[in-house]
Motif scaffolding. Structure first.
Motif, PDB file in Angstrom:
ATOM      1  N   ASN A 207      39.296  86.184  15.735  1.00 23.11           N
ATOM      2  CA  ASN A 207      39.804  85.380  16.841  1.00 23.11           C
ATOM      3  C   ASN A 207      40.894  84.435  16.351  1.00 23.11           C
ATOM      4  O   ASN A 207      40.980  84.131  15.161  1.00 23.11           O
ATOM      5  CB  ASN A 207      38.679  84.552  17.457  1.00 23.11           C
TER       6      ASN A 207
ATOM      7  N   TYR B 280      42.249  80.570  17.130  1.00 22.12           N
ATOM      8  CA  TYR B 280      41.864  79.302  17.740  1.00 22.12           C
ATOM      9  C   TYR B 280      43.052  78.356  17.678  1.00 22.12           C
ATOM     10  O   TYR B 280      43.550  78.056  16.588  1.00 22.12           O
ATOM     11  CB  TYR B 280      40.674  78.690  17.002  1.00 22.12           C
TER      12      TYR B 280
ATOM     13  N   ASN C 127      35.990  83.444  13.223  1.00 20.74           N
ATOM     14  CA  ASN C 127      35.050  83.581  14.323  1.00 20.74           C
ATOM     15  C   ASN C 127      34.367  82.231  14.528  1.00 20.74           C
ATOM     16  O   ASN C 127      34.652  81.275  13.812  1.00 20.74           O
ATOM     17  CB  ASN C 127      34.034  84.704  14.055  1.00 20.74           C
ATOM     18  N   ASP C 128      33.476  82.163  15.504  1.00 26.16           N
ATOM     19  CA  ASP C 128      32.866  80.869  15.840  1.00 26.16           C
ATOM     20  C   ASP C 128      32.158  80.208  14.660  1.00 26.16           C
ATOM     21  O   ASP C 128      32.139  78.992  14.543  1.00 26.16           O
ATOM     22  CB  ASP C 128      31.886  81.032  16.996  1.00 26.16           C
TER      23      ASP C 128
ATOM     24  N   LYS D 224      39.949  87.662  20.569  1.00 22.72           N
ATOM     25  CA  LYS D 224      40.089  86.630  21.605  1.00 22.72           C
ATOM     26  C   LYS D 224      41.001  85.531  21.076  1.00 22.72           C
ATOM     27  O   LYS D 224      41.082  85.304  19.873  1.00 22.72           O
ATOM     28  CB  LYS D 224      38.739  86.017  21.963  1.00 22.72           C
ATOM     29  N   VAL D 225      41.662  84.865  22.008  1.00 21.97           N
ATOM     30  CA  VAL D 225      42.490  83.708  21.664  1.00 21.97           C
ATOM     31  C   VAL D 225      41.982  82.534  22.497  1.00 21.97           C
ATOM     32  O   VAL D 225      41.917  82.612  23.725  1.00 21.97           O
ATOM     33  CB  VAL D 225      43.983  83.970  21.943  1.00 21.97           C
ATOM     34  N   TRP D 226      41.612  81.465  21.804  1.00 20.66           N
ATOM     35  CA  TRP D 226      41.064  80.284  22.451  1.00 20.66           C
ATOM     36  C   TRP D 226      42.025  79.112  22.317  1.00 20.66           C
ATOM     37  O   TRP D 226      42.562  78.866  21.245  1.00 20.66           O
ATOM     38  CB  TRP D 226      39.729  79.897  21.820  1.00 20.66           C
TER      39      TRP D 226
ATOM     40  N   THR E  27      42.072  75.028  22.822  1.00 24.16           N
ATOM     41  CA  THR E  27      41.224  73.843  22.978  1.00 24.16           C
ATOM     42  C   THR E  27      42.108  72.616  23.112  1.00 24.16           C
ATOM     43  O   THR E  27      43.063  72.447  22.350  1.00 24.16           O
ATOM     44  CB  THR E  27      40.307  73.665  21.744  1.00 24.16           C
TER      45      THR E  27
ATOM     46  N   GLU F  20      38.097  74.038  26.733  1.00 22.29           N
ATOM     47  CA  GLU F  20      38.308  75.275  25.977  1.00 22.29           C
ATOM     48  C   GLU F  20      38.557  76.413  26.951  1.00 22.29           C
ATOM     49  O   GLU F  20      37.769  76.646  27.861  1.00 22.29           O
ATOM     50  CB  GLU F  20      37.090  75.604  25.113  1.00 22.29           C
TER      51      GLU F  20
ATOM     52  N   GLU G 246      39.880  80.604  27.215  1.00 20.07           N
ATOM     53  CA  GLU G 246      40.319  81.853  26.603  1.00 20.07           C
ATOM     54  C   GLU G 246      41.624  82.215  27.284  1.00 20.07           C
ATOM     55  O   GLU G 246      41.704  82.223  28.525  1.00 20.07           O
ATOM     56  CB  GLU G 246      39.285  82.955  26.799  1.00 20.07           C
TER      57      GLU G 246
ATOM     58  N   ASP H 159      45.257  84.694  27.682  1.00 22.42           N
ATOM     59  CA  ASP H 159      45.821  86.042  27.526  1.00 22.42           C
ATOM     60  C   ASP H 159      46.932  85.985  26.487  1.00 22.42           C
ATOM     61  O   ASP H 159      47.848  85.166  26.592  1.00 22.42           O
ATOM     62  CB  ASP H 159      46.367  86.510  28.876  1.00 22.42           C
ATOM     63  N   TRP H 160      46.885  86.828  25.495  1.00 24.03           N
ATOM     64  CA  TRP H 160      47.814  86.774  24.373  1.00 24.03           C
ATOM     65  C   TRP H 160      48.784  87.935  24.368  1.00 24.03           C
ATOM     66  O   TRP H 160      49.438  88.218  23.381  1.00 24.03           O
ATOM     67  CB  TRP H 160      47.011  86.719  23.073  1.00 24.03           C
TER      68      TRP H 160
END
Length: 82
Positions: A2, A4, A19-20, A53-55, A57, A76, A78, A80-81
């Motif tokens: 991902n 962030y 990742n998280d 995914k792209v987050w 924050t 936060e 998510e 679209d990239w």
């Protein structure tokens, strides 16, 4: 993996990958965090890289500054990239 993105005051962004449970902040050759000025600049930096995914924050101190507690935490999203 991902991506962030953290939006900071003054239109600056920090970026981490992973990742998280395990995020790695993007750093320059002197181990300083790489600072970006817009999402387009981040996209250009990563070129054709793909992410699960792209987050995005965004944390702001405004609620705390006016005496309100921020019980919801940072915003936060998510994004679209493509």
């Amino acid at each position: 993996m991902n991506l962030y993105i953290e939006s900071l005051e003054g239109g600056n962004y920090l970026v981490a990958t992973g990742n998280d449970e395990n995020k790695t902040l993007l750093r320059d050759s002197h181990e300083r965090p790489v600072m970006f000025h817009c999402l387009t600049e981040i996209k250009s930096y990563f070129g054709d890289s793909t992410f699960d995914k792209v987050w995005l924050t965004q944390t702001t101190p405004y609620e705390e500054m006016i005496g309100q507690s921020n019980t919801e935490g940072p915003l936060e999203l998510e994004i679209d990239w493509h």
